[in-house]
Design an enzyme around this catalytic site. Structure first.
Site: not given
Ligand code: UD1
Ligand code: CA
Length: 496
Positions: A12-13, A15, A19, A26, A383, A386, A392-393
């Protein structure tokens, strides 16, 4: 499908990573020379899943382009709106409609999670006959995480998010790491039952746990001993902390492999760097990219080497280098800048305040002091005095210069490219060379020295300089001086 190969790993990536306060997504921030998501897909790929799926959303163009470069096997799936972790996995599975077997879910922002830990999760899943197994961690401060609620038999009953938890539940220190192994069928059924009836109005992946348990599947929890392995990066403070820990581990493993690291806390080694036994890394040394250092070489103090090869027994001090090849037993530094295309032969030297660009030095060739050498080949044993500049340009194009084997270029010369200096040739100090010099020749290309007798007494009368000249004239009046002979000696004198 072999039982220990998962059908899919879903990373999952999607988000936003608010922050981080960054214009870069990120998961593209780096530690140890790899992006966060690259670390995640490396660990995932080691499990040899049939499908490696990365769910992308925010900054998707950049993330997709990056993944195509570092992990062409990964398939990206777009989650248009980030409606929660459960939604993200729904989107991934929509792409894998007939999948059976085990589905592993991880995050793209947890760079210290290893394939070895994922394998222990798969083993536990298999041994316990679980429908779902979650990786958990016992934290001193569990704030912000989902809490793991255990049933009497030790299985997991549910996961409650911080925002949905009661006071009593918040006191639980065992947290959900966000890494799971699911039976694909159990996962698919539970995903279909998710709703947004919670404090954040999101589709929680964690709710799969409760649904699976209700449907009669065992949910297991495996607690990691190494809490760093599940440490996510949400801001730049955590990024730095994770980077330091990754580096500590990398440097420690090189020390165990025979590398001397004088100060591990100021030595930074990227993951794709290779080092041989009996290498010494002095303090304040950064080795990045695909840098390699061969047996017995010493690097540092104060070096930044990027994609640079250091040969066996070489010594590199206070040097910045991008893409150079440093031969065995060569010496570089201090205060030396090596740029791409630089190759130093065996025993060659690039000394203090020297910059080299696309410059090849033959074996034992030396550029010891204060020089710029761009677009040049320098033959073995030559050699360069110094302060020599390889010009070159011409303002429009770059041109090459060659200096033959065992030739000698006097100090403070300018070699205006293109120019060729043959083997065994000399250039007099202070020359501006614009034409070729053949083997065996001495080129002198500068104004001839002219001494004006009595000038100081006439034009600087009354100064300390004039007094000193007068004093020198009286004390040396007994000696006879051959000015002509002294002049011709100076012609060929040059700083080596
Ligand atoms: C989530 C877990 C929580 C756990 C924590 C660990 C849920 C509801 N909660 O919380 O229990 O302790 O991770 O870090 O799953 N992401 C997506 N799509 C989305 C939402 C999130 O790809 O729609 C990805 C984010 O980029 C991130 C990861 O999922 O890499 C976790 O999402 P995040 O919102 O940080 O979850 P937490 O609220 O931290
Ligand atoms: Ca998080």
């Amino acid at each position: 499908m072999s039982p220990d190969r998962p059908a899919a790993v879903v990373v999952l990536a999607a988000g936003e990573g608010t922050r981080m306060r960054s214009s870069i997504p990120k998961v593209l921030h780096t530690v140890g020379g790899r992006s966060l998501v690259h670390h995640a897909v490396v660990a995932a790929a080691e499990l040899e899943p049939a499908h490696l799926v990365v769910v992308v959303g925010h900054g998707r163009e950049q993330v997709v382009a990056h993944l195509a470069g570092v992990s062409p096997k990964a398939v990206t799936v777009v989650q248009e709106e980030q409606l929660g972790t459960g939604h993200a996995v729904q989107v991934a599975l929509a792409d894998l409609p007939d999948i059976e077997g085990i589905v592993v879910v991880t995050y793209g922002d947890v760079p210290l999670l290893t394939a070895a830990i994922l394998r222990t999760l798969l083993d536990a899943h298999d041994e316990q006959g679980d429908g779902v197994t979650i990786l958990t961690a016992h934290l001193g401060d569990p704030t912000g995480y989902g809490r793991v609620l255990r049933a009497d038999d030790g299985s997991v009953a549910s996961v409650v998010e911080q925002k949905d938890a009661t006071e009593e539940q918040r006191a639980i220190r065992e947290v959900n790491s966000g890494v799971y192994a699911f039976d694909a069928v159990v996962l698919r059924d539970a995903l279909a039952r998710l709703d947004t009836d919670n404090a954040q109005g999101e589709l929680y992946l964690t709710d799969v746990v409760g649904h699976a348990a209700l449907a009669g599947h065992r949910v297991g929890g495996l607690a990691v001993a190494d809490v760093w392995a599940v440490e996510g990066v949400n801001d730049r403070v955590q990024l730095a902390a994770v980077h330091r820990e990754l580096n500590r581990r990398t440097v420690e493993s090189w020390m165990r492999a025979g590398v001397s690291v004088i100060d591990p806390s100021t030595t930074w080694v990227d993951l794709d760097v290779t080092l041989e036994a009996d290498v010494t890394l002095e303090p304040n040394t950064l080795l990045r990219g695909t840098t390699s250092v061969a047996r017995g070489a010493s690097v540092g103090p104060n070096c930044l080497l990027v994609d640079t090869q250091v040969g066996a027994g070489a010594a590199v001090v206070s040097t910045t280098s991008y893409g150079a090849v440093i031969g065995p037993d060569a010496t570089v530094g201090p205060y030396t800048y090596l740029r791409p295309g630089t190759r130093l032969g065996r025993g060659a030297k690039a000394g203090g305040f020297v910059e080299l660009k696309a410059a090849e030095l033959g074996d034992d060739a030396k550029v010891p002091h204060l020089s710029y050498v761009g677009d040049a080949s320098i033959g073995e044993g030559a050699n360069i005095g110094a302060g020599t500049i390889f010009a070159n340009y011409d303002g429009v194009e770059k041109h090459r210069t060659s200096v033959g084997a065992h030739s000698f270029v006097g100090s403070d010369s300018v070699l205006v490219a293109p120019v060729e200096i043959g083997d065994g040739a000399y250039v007099a100090a202070g020359s501006t060379v614009t034409g070729n010099v053949l083997s065996g020749e001495l080129a002198v290309a500068r104004g001839k020295q002219r001494n004006i007798a009595g000038w100081v007494a006439r034009r600087r009368a009354g100064t300390r300089t004039a007094a000193a000249a007068e004093q020198a004239a009286t004390t040396s009046s007994h000696h006879t001086h051959d000015h002509n002979q002294q002049d011709s000696q100076q012609d060929e004198r040059s700083h080596g």
